[in-house]
Design a protein around this motif. Structure first.
Motif, PDB file in Angstrom:
ATOM      1  N   ARG A  65       0.843  -1.202   0.000  1.00  0.00           N
ATOM      2  CA  ARG A  65       0.000   0.000   0.000  1.00  0.00           C
ATOM      3  C   ARG A  65       0.870   1.239   0.000  1.00  0.00           C
ATOM      4  NH1 ARG A  65      -2.924   3.323   3.862  1.00  0.00           N
ATOM      5  NH2 ARG A  65      -2.109   2.139   5.618  1.00  0.00           N
ATOM      6  N   PRO A  66       0.741   2.108  -1.005  1.00  0.00           N
ATOM      7  CA  PRO A  66       1.498   3.365  -0.988  1.00  0.00           C
ATOM      8  C   PRO A  66       0.981   4.244   0.139  1.00  0.00           C
ATOM      9  CG  PRO A  66      -0.095   3.369  -2.784  1.00  0.00           C
ATOM     10  CD  PRO A  66      -0.132   1.990  -2.183  1.00  0.00           C
ATOM     11  N   ILE A  67       1.899   4.772   0.966  1.00  0.00           N
ATOM     12  CA  ILE A  67       1.424   5.599   2.082  1.00  0.00           C
ATOM     13  C   ILE A  67       2.041   6.993   2.123  1.00  0.00           C
ATOM     14  CG2 ILE A  67       0.883   3.596   3.517  1.00  0.00           C
ATOM     15  CD1 ILE A  67       3.351   4.195   5.180  1.00  0.00           C
ATOM     16  N   ALA A  68       3.021   7.283   1.259  1.00  0.00           N
ATOM     17  CA  ALA A  68       3.617   8.625   1.283  1.00  0.00           C
ATOM     18  C   ALA A  68       4.366   8.907  -0.009  1.00  0.00           C
ATOM     19  CB  ALA A  68       4.553   8.778   2.475  1.00  0.00           C
ATOM     20  N   VAL A  69       4.428  10.200  -0.346  1.00  0.00           N
ATOM     21  CA  VAL A  69       5.221  10.684  -1.483  1.00  0.00           C
ATOM     22  C   VAL A  69       6.291  11.620  -0.952  1.00  0.00           C
ATOM     23  CG1 VAL A  69       5.181  12.055  -3.602  1.00  0.00           C
ATOM     24  CG2 VAL A  69       3.297  10.502  -3.103  1.00  0.00           C
ATOM     25  N   VAL A  70       7.526  11.485  -1.481  1.00  0.00           N
ATOM     26  CA  VAL A  70       8.650  12.310  -1.033  1.00  0.00           C
ATOM     27  C   VAL A  70       9.382  12.856  -2.258  1.00  0.00           C
ATOM     28  CG1 VAL A  70      10.723  12.417   0.398  1.00  0.00           C
ATOM     29  CG2 VAL A  70       8.912  10.788   0.963  1.00  0.00           C
ATOM     30  N   ALA A  71       9.787  14.127  -2.194  1.00  0.00           N
ATOM     31  CA  ALA A  71      10.573  14.725  -3.277  1.00  0.00           C
ATOM     32  C   ALA A  71      11.980  14.136  -3.279  1.00  0.00           C
ATOM     33  CB  ALA A  71      10.640  16.241  -3.118  1.00  0.00           C
ATOM     34  N   THR A  72      12.510  13.889  -4.480  1.00  0.00           N
ATOM     35  CA  THR A  72      13.869  13.362  -4.634  1.00  0.00           C
ATOM     36  C   THR A  72      14.679  14.316  -5.519  1.00  0.00           C
ATOM     37  OG1 THR A  72      13.418  12.093  -6.646  1.00  0.00           O
ATOM     38  CG2 THR A  72      12.909  11.031  -4.534  1.00  0.00           C
ATOM     39  N   GLU A  73      15.901  13.968  -5.774  1.00  0.00           N
ATOM     40  CA  GLU A  73      16.780  14.808  -6.583  1.00  0.00           C
ATOM     41  C   GLU A  73      16.233  15.012  -7.993  1.00  0.00           C
ATOM     42  OE1 GLU A  73      21.485  14.952  -8.029  1.00  0.00           O
ATOM     43  OE2 GLU A  73      20.757  13.325  -6.739  1.00  0.00           O
ATOM     44  N   PHE A  74      15.566  13.987  -8.524  1.00  0.00           N
ATOM     45  CA  PHE A  74      15.105  14.050  -9.908  1.00  0.00           C
ATOM     46  C   PHE A  74      13.592  13.956 -10.058  1.00  0.00           C
ATOM     47  CE2 PHE A  74      19.414  12.205 -10.100  1.00  0.00           C
ATOM     48  CZ  PHE A  74      20.038  13.222 -10.809  1.00  0.00           C
ATOM     49  N   GLY A  75      12.849  14.074  -8.963  1.00  0.00           N
ATOM     50  CA  GLY A  75      11.405  13.994  -9.073  1.00  0.00           C
ATOM     51  C   GLY A  75      10.744  13.620  -7.770  1.00  0.00           C
ATOM     52  N   PHE A  76       9.994  12.526  -7.786  1.00  0.00           N
ATOM     53  CA  PHE A  76       9.232  12.108  -6.611  1.00  0.00           C
ATOM     54  C   PHE A  76       9.272  10.590  -6.484  1.00  0.00           C
ATOM     55  CE2 PHE A  76       7.566  16.130  -8.003  1.00  0.00           C
ATOM     56  CZ  PHE A  76       7.428  16.854  -6.826  1.00  0.00           C
ATOM     57  N   ALA A  77       9.211  10.115  -5.234  1.00  0.00           N
ATOM     58  CA  ALA A  77       9.190   8.680  -4.959  1.00  0.00           C
ATOM     59  C   ALA A  77       7.986   8.362  -4.089  1.00  0.00           C
ATOM     60  CB  ALA A  77      10.475   8.240  -4.261  1.00  0.00           C
ATOM     61  N   VAL A  78       7.376   7.220  -4.345  1.00  0.00           N
ATOM     62  CA  VAL A  78       6.245   6.732  -3.560  1.00  0.00           C
ATOM     63  C   VAL A  78       6.744   5.586  -2.685  1.00  0.00           C
ATOM     64  CG1 VAL A  78       3.936   5.737  -3.627  1.00  0.00           C
ATOM     65  CG2 VAL A  78       4.648   7.344  -5.413  1.00  0.00           C
ATOM     66  N   PHE A  79       6.431   5.656  -1.385  1.00  0.00           N
ATOM     67  CA  PHE A  79       6.924   4.679  -0.423  1.00  0.00           C
ATOM     68  C   PHE A  79       5.799   3.838   0.160  1.00  0.00           C
ATOM     69  CE2 PHE A  79      10.304   7.749  -0.527  1.00  0.00           C
ATOM     70  CZ  PHE A  79      11.461   7.011  -0.286  1.00  0.00           C
ATOM     71  N   ASP A  80       6.139   2.592   0.517  1.00  0.00           N
ATOM     72  CA  ASP A  80       5.235   1.806   1.353  1.00  0.00           C
ATOM     73  C   ASP A  80       5.691   1.950   2.799  1.00  0.00           C
ATOM     74  OD1 ASP A  80       7.431   0.109   1.730  1.00  0.00           O
ATOM     75  OD2 ASP A  80       6.312  -1.725   1.294  1.00  0.00           O
ATOM     76  N   LYS A  81       5.063   1.245   3.713  1.00  0.00           N
ATOM     77  CA  LYS A  81       5.322   1.430   5.139  1.00  0.00           C
ATOM     78  C   LYS A  81       6.721   0.992   5.568  1.00  0.00           C
ATOM     79  CE  LYS A  81       3.249  -2.988   6.529  1.00  0.00           C
ATOM     80  NZ  LYS A  81       2.169  -3.628   7.335  1.00  0.00           N
ATOM     81  N   THR A  82       7.376   0.156   4.777  1.00  0.00           N
ATOM     82  CA  THR A  82       8.708  -0.341   5.143  1.00  0.00           C
ATOM     83  C   THR A  82       9.829   0.586   4.697  1.00  0.00           C
ATOM     84  OG1 THR A  82       9.078  -1.636   3.113  1.00  0.00           O
ATOM     85  CG2 THR A  82       7.822  -2.691   4.897  1.00  0.00           C
ATOM     86  N   GLY A  83       9.491   1.637   3.947  1.00  0.00           N
ATOM     87  CA  GLY A  83      10.518   2.514   3.402  1.00  0.00           C
ATOM     88  C   GLY A  83      10.978   2.095   2.021  1.00  0.00           C
ATOM     89  N   LEU A  84      10.260   1.164   1.403  1.00  0.00           N
ATOM     90  CA  LEU A  84      10.594   0.690   0.060  1.00  0.00           C
ATOM     91  C   LEU A  84       9.994   1.616  -0.989  1.00  0.00           C
ATOM     92  CD1 LEU A  84      11.808  -1.770  -1.608  1.00  0.00           C
ATOM     93  CD2 LEU A  84       9.451  -2.608  -1.695  1.00  0.00           C
ATOM     94  N   VAL A  85      10.798   1.968  -1.985  1.00  0.00           N
ATOM     95  CA  VAL A  85      10.310   2.778  -3.098  1.00  0.00           C
ATOM     96  C   VAL A  85       9.554   1.869  -4.060  1.00  0.00           C
ATOM     97  CG1 VAL A  85      10.945   4.287  -5.009  1.00  0.00           C
ATOM     98  CG2 VAL A  85      12.262   4.359  -2.884  1.00  0.00           C
ATOM     99  N   ILE A  86       8.243   2.080  -4.172  1.00  0.00           N
ATOM    100  CA  ILE A  86       7.435   1.215  -5.032  1.00  0.00           C
ATOM    101  C   ILE A  86       7.026   1.910  -6.329  1.00  0.00           C
ATOM    102  CG2 ILE A  86       6.597  -0.206  -3.137  1.00  0.00           C
ATOM    103  CD1 ILE A  86       4.006   1.372  -3.147  1.00  0.00           C
ATOM    104  N   ALA A  87       7.347   3.201  -6.440  1.00  0.00           N
ATOM    105  CA  ALA A  87       7.133   3.933  -7.693  1.00  0.00           C
ATOM    106  C   ALA A  87       7.976   5.195  -7.623  1.00  0.00           C
ATOM    107  CB  ALA A  87       5.654   4.278  -7.898  1.00  0.00           C
TER     108      ALA A  87
END
Length: 221
Positions: free
Chosen positions: A84-106
């Motif tokens: 389940r995606p639970i957060a979006v965070v800005a990165t150096e080149f765009g955005f990353a979507v995280f699950d609860k474990t801290g895994l980048v799933i998109a």
């Protein structure tokens, strides 16, 4: 001999035999599960190896776990738990979507999810699909979000982690929730939900909410 011949026919011929049932899907479709698992039609369960199906599905980043079993007489049951995606965070080149474990799933150059909270106050570096981020502030924010109910998570628009000693979440109607260092997310998350529910039931005008488990506090305007 007849039985042996029948088994050989089922094992080799492109004929339909049995069924595959998929349970637990929320976002992914059954066709997508079949594609990842390499289950082709017509379905012949004799020709399918449950170990291979399990390995392929559990190797997909969108899937947290997949359990594959045979059931008598001719059914393969696949039980899927999606990430389940639970957060979006800005990165150096765009955005990353995280699950609860801290895994980048998109990830990508533009925001692809606006229905989950943003984590602000820190921009990550070059984050790639499949990376697990260990940043302390980010992991605390994810922990808090992971203990919220789905309805509770939908109330949160942002968590600021700029100061790791005082994380602050913001509701979609701009109520700040002071989380502190988030040492007890399992209690703070449901506590904040209950406090917000009370605020709305009583129609309170609020400056902020402090979810210190030992001394929770609602600061009225």
């Amino acid at each position: 001999m007849i039985i042996v011949g029948l088994l050989l026919l089922l094992a080799l011929a492109p004929i339909s035999f049995g069924s595959v049932k998929v349970e637990g899907l929320q976002v992914l479709s059954q066709d997508e599960i079949f594609r990842v698992a390499k289950i082709s039609r017509p379905i012949n369960v004799v020709q399918l190896a449950t170990a291979d199906i399990s390995r392929r599905l559990n190797g997909d980043l969108r899937i947290a776990s997949a359990k594959v079993d045979r059931e008598f007489p001719a059914t393969i049951r696949i039980q899927v738990e999606e990430r389940r995606p639970i957060a979006v965070v800005a990165t150096e080149f765009g955005f990353a979507v995280f699950d609860k474990t801290g895994l980048v799933i998109a990830e990508g150059p533009t925001i692809t999810r606006t229905d989950v909270p943003f984590i602000t106050g820190k921009k990550l570096g070059n984050v790639l699909l499949g990376d697990t981020v260990t940043d302390d502030g980010l992991r605390k924010a994810l922990a808090y979000l992971s203990y919220l109910s789905l309805k509770g998570s939908e109330q949160i628009s942002e968590i600021n982690i700029g100061d790791t000693t005082q994380l602050i979440a913001y509701t979609r109607d701009d109520i700040p929730i002071h989380l502190g260092t988030v040492e007890n997310a399992a209690e703070q998350a449901p506590l904040s939900e209950n406090m917000l529910k009370d605020i709305r039931l009583r129609n309170l005008a609020v400056d902020y909410v402090d979810v210190n488990v030992g001394a929770p506090y609602i600061k009225l305007k």
